[in-house]
Structures are given as structure tokens and as C-alpha cells.
Motif scaffolding. Structure first.
Motif, PDB file in Angstrom:
ATOM      1  N   SER A  71       0.898  -0.736  -0.110  1.00  0.00           N
ATOM      2  CA  SER A  71      -0.078  -0.136   0.074  1.00  0.00           C
ATOM      3  C   SER A  71       0.921   1.434  -0.101  1.00  0.00           C
ATOM      4  O   SER A  71       0.334   2.418  -0.721  1.00  0.00           O
ATOM      5  N   ALA A  72       1.956   1.428   0.535  1.00  0.00           N
ATOM      6  CA  ALA A  72       2.688   2.937   0.627  1.00  0.00           C
ATOM      7  C   ALA A  72       3.618   2.762  -0.144  1.00  0.00           C
ATOM      8  O   ALA A  72       3.488   3.269  -0.887  1.00  0.00           O
ATOM      9  N   ALA A  73       4.010   1.539  -1.047  1.00  0.00           N
ATOM     10  CA  ALA A  73       4.522   1.467  -2.170  1.00  0.00           C
ATOM     11  C   ALA A  73       3.722   2.011  -3.413  1.00  0.00           C
ATOM     12  O   ALA A  73       3.898   3.030  -3.812  1.00  0.00           O
ATOM     13  N   ARG A  74       2.389   1.593  -3.436  1.00  0.00           N
ATOM     14  CA  ARG A  74       1.056   1.882  -4.254  1.00  0.00           C
ATOM     15  C   ARG A  74       1.867   3.870  -4.611  1.00  0.00           C
ATOM     16  O   ARG A  74       1.797   4.586  -5.037  1.00  0.00           O
ATOM     17  N   GLN A  75       1.101   3.938  -2.886  1.00  0.00           N
ATOM     18  CA  GLN A  75       1.246   6.029  -2.591  1.00  0.00           C
ATOM     19  C   GLN A  75       2.718   6.784  -3.476  1.00  0.00           C
ATOM     20  O   GLN A  75       2.543   7.245  -3.768  1.00  0.00           O
ATOM     21  N   LEU A  76       3.713   5.764  -3.145  1.00  0.00           N
ATOM     22  CA  LEU A  76       5.289   6.731  -3.159  1.00  0.00           C
ATOM     23  C   LEU A  76       5.150   6.258  -4.934  1.00  0.00           C
ATOM     24  O   LEU A  76       5.399   7.639  -5.752  1.00  0.00           O
ATOM     25  N   ALA A  77       4.531   5.445  -5.743  1.00  0.00           N
ATOM     26  CA  ALA A  77       4.929   5.389  -7.404  1.00  0.00           C
ATOM     27  C   ALA A  77       4.130   6.314  -7.754  1.00  0.00           C
ATOM     28  O   ALA A  77       4.037   7.102  -8.784  1.00  0.00           O
ATOM     29  N   GLU A 103       4.057  -0.921  -8.823  1.00  0.00           N
ATOM     30  CA  GLU A 103       3.322  -1.579 -10.837  1.00  0.00           C
ATOM     31  C   GLU A 103       1.674  -0.866 -10.805  1.00  0.00           C
ATOM     32  O   GLU A 103       1.107  -0.621 -11.234  1.00  0.00           O
ATOM     33  N   ALA A 104       1.137  -1.172  -9.554  1.00  0.00           N
ATOM     34  CA  ALA A 104       0.086  -0.707  -9.157  1.00  0.00           C
ATOM     35  C   ALA A 104      -0.419   0.761  -9.388  1.00  0.00           C
ATOM     36  O   ALA A 104      -1.471   1.953  -9.961  1.00  0.00           O
ATOM     37  N   GLY A 105       0.960   1.973  -8.644  1.00  0.00           N
ATOM     38  CA  GLY A 105       0.587   3.431  -8.612  1.00  0.00           C
ATOM     39  C   GLY A 105       1.284   3.698  -9.487  1.00  0.00           C
ATOM     40  O   GLY A 105       0.968   4.893  -9.657  1.00  0.00           O
ATOM     41  N   THR A 106       1.791   2.908 -10.433  1.00  0.00           N
ATOM     42  CA  THR A 106       2.761   4.626 -11.547  1.00  0.00           C
ATOM     43  C   THR A 106       1.336   4.655 -12.331  1.00  0.00           C
ATOM     44  O   THR A 106       0.577   3.793 -12.988  1.00  0.00           O
ATOM     45  N   PRO A 107       0.830   5.827 -12.845  1.00  0.00           N
ATOM     46  CA  PRO A 107      -0.075   6.141 -13.287  1.00  0.00           C
ATOM     47  C   PRO A 107       0.227   5.711 -14.681  1.00  0.00           C
ATOM     48  O   PRO A 107       1.421   6.124 -15.605  1.00  0.00           O
ATOM     49  N   ALA A 108      -1.061   5.472 -15.363  1.00  0.00           N
ATOM     50  CA  ALA A 108      -0.793   5.398 -16.810  1.00  0.00           C
ATOM     51  C   ALA A 108       0.293   6.259 -17.887  1.00  0.00           C
ATOM     52  O   ALA A 108      -0.241   7.359 -17.576  1.00  0.00           O
TER      53      ALA A 108
END
Length: 241
Positions: A71-77, A103-108
Motif C-alpha cells: 500500500s505504501a509503495a503504491r502511494q509513493l509510485a 506497478e499498481a501506483g504508477t500513473p498510466a
């Protein structure tokens, strides 16, 4: 990773950090934001420096249960950073979760940030590792073990001492990224670092990126210090390959 010289912005707040950046007259840099500065200023600082054209290494060393790290990594990405750290000591499931979160948090349509795992801090000696951390293996064995786990987990590389780069390239893979702090000029003191080398030596050993803090940000002329270090880093020949 195009062999960047990363400037460690180890300042207590944004105002102090921005005064240092004034010396560079708007020149785009690769900046490391560590825990002290990020905890003080938060995502707004990342967004402002990205808008000014800087690359960002967000060095907050995630280390928690896998779901929390994901969850934290998604926010940072989502902050458009270029490089994120986790602690290899968290284990493979945690590192895999970090990769999934990034990967989930990186904008398209944007490039996914690289994720590298901290093996052993460059302030850690083998004696400290064995006597205080309770790790019976040698420092080299531990670093290699952690690096192999990071690769299996799908991470792009590790943070390590430049002295450990040759064995990582040999035993883990020549394209596995090595980000190396603990860089000092010959005339600088080691301070709290144990495993240190010069920029030139780091390049000779095969480092893919170096992280330099005090030698630049505490210099009388930070821009001149940066340029001198960058010349040493760029002009040295790499003996790994």
C-alpha cells in the motif's frame, strides 16, 4: 539507469534544501529525498522538485508486513518518483509486495519507478552485523544472499557499498543495478560511514549510480563540488563487464 550522480539532500527542511539548490541555477539534478526531509515536507516537496525537472530518488527504506509495504509503495509510485528503496531484510514476500504496489501506483503511460533493496547500510561493519544484529554469516555472504533475494522478487537492484559491487555483478548478474552511497573525496572525512570509496573508485568497481551528500551539500561551493565529483565519476573507466 544512466550512471547518475545522485545528490543526497540531507537537510532538515525545504527552505534549507532550496538554498543549496540555488547554487545550481535551475540545472536538473538527480536528488535523493531521505526520511528526515520527506517526513518534514511530505509529497508536496517531491511534486515541486519533479515539476522543476529533477529526478527523484525517494529513499524511505520501506520495511513492514507485505500488505502495508504494498500500500505504501503504491502511494509513493503515484508521486512520479524515479527510484524507491525497501529493506531486503524484510524478505522476498515483502519485496514482491513492494514491486506490485509500485506497478499498481504508477500513473498510466508513465515509466514505472525502479525499486532497489538496501542490503546492509554502509555504516554497518561486519562486527556490528554479527555481534549486534545476530547474523552469523560474513558481511559479503549476507549482501549476496540479500541481493539474490531482491532479484528473485523482481526488483531492479540493490543499495550497497561500492566495494561489494564486483561480487554482486559476478554472482547476481551484470545488469543487476547497484546504487552506492558512502562516496567520499580523498580529502573528506568518513564520518559515520564504514565502507567508503572515492567516485573514481566506485566507477572502476562497476557501480551503476553513486549517492553523494556531505561532499556536495556541505561544500563552500556546492556546484563546483558537484562538477568535480561528476568529472571523477564520468572519467573513470569501469572494470566490470
Amino acid at each position: 539507469m544512466n550512471n547518475p550522480l545522485i545528490v543526497a539532500m540531507d537537510f532538515p527542511d525545504k527552505n534549507t534544501a532550496d538554498r543549496c539548490l540555488e547554487a545550481f541555477a535551475g540545472e536538473p539534478l538527480f536528488l535523493k529525498i531521505g526520511m528526515e526531509l520527506f517526513y518534514k515536507e511530505g509529497p508536496a516537496l517531491v511534486q515541486e522538485w519533479k515539476a522543476k525537472g529533477h529526478h527523484i530518488f525517494l529513499d524511505v527504506k520501506l520495511h513492514d508486513i507485505p500488505n502495508t509495504v504494498k500500500s505504501a509503495a503504491r502511494q509513493l509510485a503515484s508521486l512520479h518518483v524515479d527510484l524507491i528503496t525497501v529493506h531486503a531484510a524484510g524478505g522476498m514476500k515483502m519485496m514482491e509486495a513492494a514491486r506490485e504496489g509500485i506497478e499498481a501506483g504508477t500513473p498510466a503511460s508513465e515509466t514505472t519507478p525502479d525499486c532497489v533493496a538496501v542490503t546492509q547500510l554502509t555504516s554497518t561493519s561486519e562486527a556490528v552485523m554479527q555481534n549486534e544484529l545476530g547474523i552469523a554469516q560474513s558481511l559479503e555472504e549476507t549482501v549476496i544472499h540479500y541481493a539474490k533475494n531482491a532479484k528473485k522478487a523482481g526488483l531492479q537492484g540493490v543499495v550497497c557499498s561500492a566495494l561489494e559491487v564486483p561480487m554482486i555483478k559476478e554472482k547476481v548478474g551484470p545488469t543487476f543495478e547497484t546504487v552506492t552511497p558512502g562516496i567520499r573525496l580523498k580529502e573528506n572525512e568518513n564520518n559515520d560511514q564504514e565502507r567508503v570509496v572515492t567516485p573514481e573508485r566506485a566507477r572502476e568497481l562497476g557501480s551503476d549510480a553513486i549517492v553523494v551528500g556531505r561532499s556536495i551539500i556541505q561544500a563552500e561551493n556546492p556546484r563546483s563540488a558537484y562538477q568535480a565529483i561528476n568529472r571523477q565519476w564520468r572519467n573513470a573507466s569501469c572494470n566490470i563487464g
